[in-house]
Scaffold this active site. Structure first.
Site, PDB file in Angstrom:
ATOM      1  CB  SER A  21       2.879  -8.109  -4.271  1.00  0.00           C
ATOM      2  OG  SER A  21       2.177  -7.352  -5.267  1.00  0.00           O
ATOM      3  N   GLY A  72       6.263   1.772  -9.371  1.00  0.00           N
ATOM      4  CA  GLY A  72       5.239   2.646  -9.478  1.00  0.00           C
ATOM      5  C   GLY A  72       3.834   1.800  -9.839  1.00  0.00           C
ATOM      6  CB  CYS A 129       3.123   0.896  -3.053  1.00  0.00           C
ATOM      7  SG  CYS A 129       4.159   1.264  -4.300  1.00  0.00           S
ATOM      8  CB  THR A 265      14.783  -9.348  -4.550  1.00  0.00           C
ATOM      9  OG1 THR A 265      13.817  -8.231  -4.059  1.00  0.00           O
ATOM     10  CG2 THR A 265      15.806  -8.914  -5.271  1.00  0.00           C
TER      11      THR A 265
HETATM   12  C1  LIG Z   1      10.217  -5.030  -8.687  1.00  0.00           C
HETATM   13  C2  LIG Z   1       9.331  -4.937  -7.241  1.00  0.00           C
HETATM   14  C3  LIG Z   1       7.858  -4.743  -7.527  1.00  0.00           C
HETATM   15  C4  LIG Z   1       7.326  -4.805  -6.353  1.00  0.00           C
HETATM   16  N1  LIG Z   1       5.890  -4.692  -6.669  1.00  0.00           N
HETATM   17  C5  LIG Z   1       5.306  -4.591  -5.561  1.00  0.00           C
HETATM   18  C6  LIG Z   1       3.728  -4.698  -5.446  1.00  0.00           C
HETATM   19  O1  LIG Z   1       3.139  -4.343  -6.482  1.00  0.00           O
HETATM   20  N2  LIG Z   1       2.928  -4.819  -4.209  1.00  0.00           N
HETATM   21  C7  LIG Z   1       3.755  -4.990  -3.159  1.00  0.00           C
HETATM   22  O2  LIG Z   1       2.829  -5.240  -2.084  1.00  0.00           O
HETATM   23  N3  LIG Z   1       4.810  -5.139  -3.064  1.00  0.00           N
HETATM   24  C8  LIG Z   1       5.730  -5.064  -4.076  1.00  0.00           C
HETATM   25  N4  LIG Z   1       7.041  -5.369  -3.976  1.00  0.00           N
HETATM   26  C9  LIG Z   1       7.439  -5.626  -2.663  1.00  0.00           C
HETATM   27  C10 LIG Z   1       7.980  -7.065  -2.515  1.00  0.00           C
HETATM   28  O3  LIG Z   1       6.486  -7.609  -2.742  1.00  0.00           O
HETATM   29  C11 LIG Z   1       8.384  -7.441  -1.170  1.00  0.00           C
HETATM   30  O4  LIG Z   1       7.499  -6.827   0.005  1.00  0.00           O
HETATM   31  C12 LIG Z   1       9.640  -6.643  -0.886  1.00  0.00           C
HETATM   32  O5  LIG Z   1      10.536  -6.628  -2.142  1.00  0.00           O
HETATM   33  C13 LIG Z   1      10.502  -7.422   0.155  1.00  0.00           C
HETATM   34  O6  LIG Z   1      11.010  -8.662  -0.309  1.00  0.00           O
HETATM   35  P1  LIG Z   1      12.136  -9.473  -0.934  1.00  0.00           P
HETATM   36  O7  LIG Z   1      13.337  -8.711  -0.306  1.00  0.00           O
HETATM   37  O8  LIG Z   1      12.294 -10.961  -0.760  1.00  0.00           O
HETATM   38  O9  LIG Z   1      12.037  -8.849  -2.347  1.00  0.00           O
HETATM   39  C14 LIG Z   1       7.797  -5.205  -4.879  1.00  0.00           C
HETATM   40  C15 LIG Z   1       9.237  -5.469  -5.150  1.00  0.00           C
HETATM   41  C16 LIG Z   1      10.128  -5.460  -6.130  1.00  0.00           C
HETATM   42  C17 LIG Z   1      11.441  -5.761  -6.090  1.00  0.00           C
END
Ligand SMILES: Cc1cc2nc3c(=O)[nH]c(=O)nc-3n(C[C@H](O)[C@H](O)[C@H](O)COP(=O)(O)O)c2cc1C
Length: 308
Positions: A21, A72, A129, A265
């Site tokens: 997400s 946000g 979040c 990411t």
């Molecule tokens: C720019 C950005 C926006 C995100 N928005 C959400 C979101 O709307 N809802 C959510 O549950 N997680 C959100 N996340 C968290 C990611 O879904 C994920 O749980 C977290 O980034 C860890 O995984 P990664 O290291 O592979 O990014 C966001 C992460 C990033 C970097």
């Protein structure tokens, strides 16, 4: 032939890679790079009841091993998502999980109810979040609230309910147990780790929100440990998220106890990250002597105390 299919409760995915997400929007931009039906599934950006413009800039900061974000929960709101985004996304022949976020229990119930009959595969309750003042992580840090919100959403949902947990707690296993007690079909973790950067010249935090969520390769060992801890604490499936950017990372996460994974990411660093990982997985599994992806779930053999 390697069997790449995985099961998360009653759902079967063609492969274990779901887009995480907030790093994949609603799929439109990424569909310009490759066919979305290559993926195991897509988790949408968090959807709220009303449209949200999110936090003021700067809301992203790069850091060693990843990034901080404080977007946000910017999103067009549930009505627009149901009207303008989901019909297109569902036509891409890829399972869709909708991530929802609210200020209180009733927001989560209304959003879950709005999604009944929409054709999605699961709802993911974003109780994690870190970048908004009310709800979300505040709910996800209190076992009683996690259980209550999960139970209330389960009552109205017509699809499996996943609960996405925050790592910003002392005992994440207790949060996982609370979700299970509320009837969750799966838990997903981790959301981002609360972090901060400061501009040494202005002495101001780089991010206007002052703090942001840390994600990317640097969080991988923390996520892996938490996925393992939660998979030991509950019987429901665990979807592993956090810092995965290679095929090896996918396998490690599965061994730790994940039934499927989400990639976040890495998509922002390289739009082809997910197809590249998918291409690398069969060869790696062959090298490891594994015939089925699903057989790896929880297959880590922890050292016993006193072992040499
Ligand atoms: C720019 C950005 C926006 C995100 N928005 C959400 C979101 O709307 N809802 C959510 O549950 N997680 C959100 N996340 C968290 C990611 O879904 C994920 O749980 C977290 O980034 C860890 O995984 P990664 O290291 O592979 O990014 C966001 C992460 C990033 C970097």
């Amino acid at each position: 032939m390697i069997d790449m299919r995985v099961r998360v409760g009653s759902l079967v995915f063609d492969n274990p890679l779901l887009a995480a997400s907030g790093t994949y929007g609603f799929g439109r931009e990424m569909s310009e790079f490759y066919r979305l039906d290559r993926l195991g599934g897509i988790v949408t950006k968090a959807v709220t009841r009303e449209p949200r413009i999110g936090n003021p800039p700067h809301r992203i900061a790069e850091t060693a091993g990843g990034m901080l974000n404080a977007v946000g929960l910017q999103n067009p709101g549930i009505d627009s998502v149901l009207r303008d985004e989901l019909p297109w996304l569902l036509k891409q022949h890829v399972p869709v999980v909708v991530n929802i976020a609210g200020r209180d229990l009733s927001d989560y119930v209304v959003l879950t109810d709005n999604l009944v009959g929409s054709g999605i595969s699961a709802v993911e309750l974003n109780l994690s979040c870190p970048n908004v003042k009310t709800g979300c992580m505040a709910i996800g840090s209190e076992p009683d609230l996690i259980e209550a919100v999960t139970r209330a959403c389960k009552r109205v949902a017509d699809v499996p309910v996943w609960v996405k947990l925050t790592p910003n707690v002392t005992h994440i296993g207790d949060m996982a147990k609370a979700a299970e007690a509320g009837g969750a079909d799966a838990i997903s973790l981790i959301n981002t780790l609360l972090g901060m950067r400061i501009d040494i010249r202005t002495r101001r935090p780089v991010i206007k929100n002052n703090t942001g969520g840390y994600s990317g390769p640097g969080v991988f060992p923390v996520a892996l440990r938490m996925v393992h801890e939660c998979s030991q604490a509950v019987r429901i499936p665990v979807v592993g998220i956090g810092g995965i950017h290679t095929a090896e990372g996918v396998i490690e996460m599965m061994l730790a106890g994940a039934s499927a994974v989400q990639i976040g990411t890495a998509n922002l660093i390289d739009p082809y990250a997910m197809p590249d990982i998918l291409d690398a997985l069969p060869g790696l599994l062959t090298e490891l002597g594994a015939e089925a992806m699903a057989a790896l779930t929880g297959a880590v053999q922890p050292w016993q105390e006193g072992a040499r």
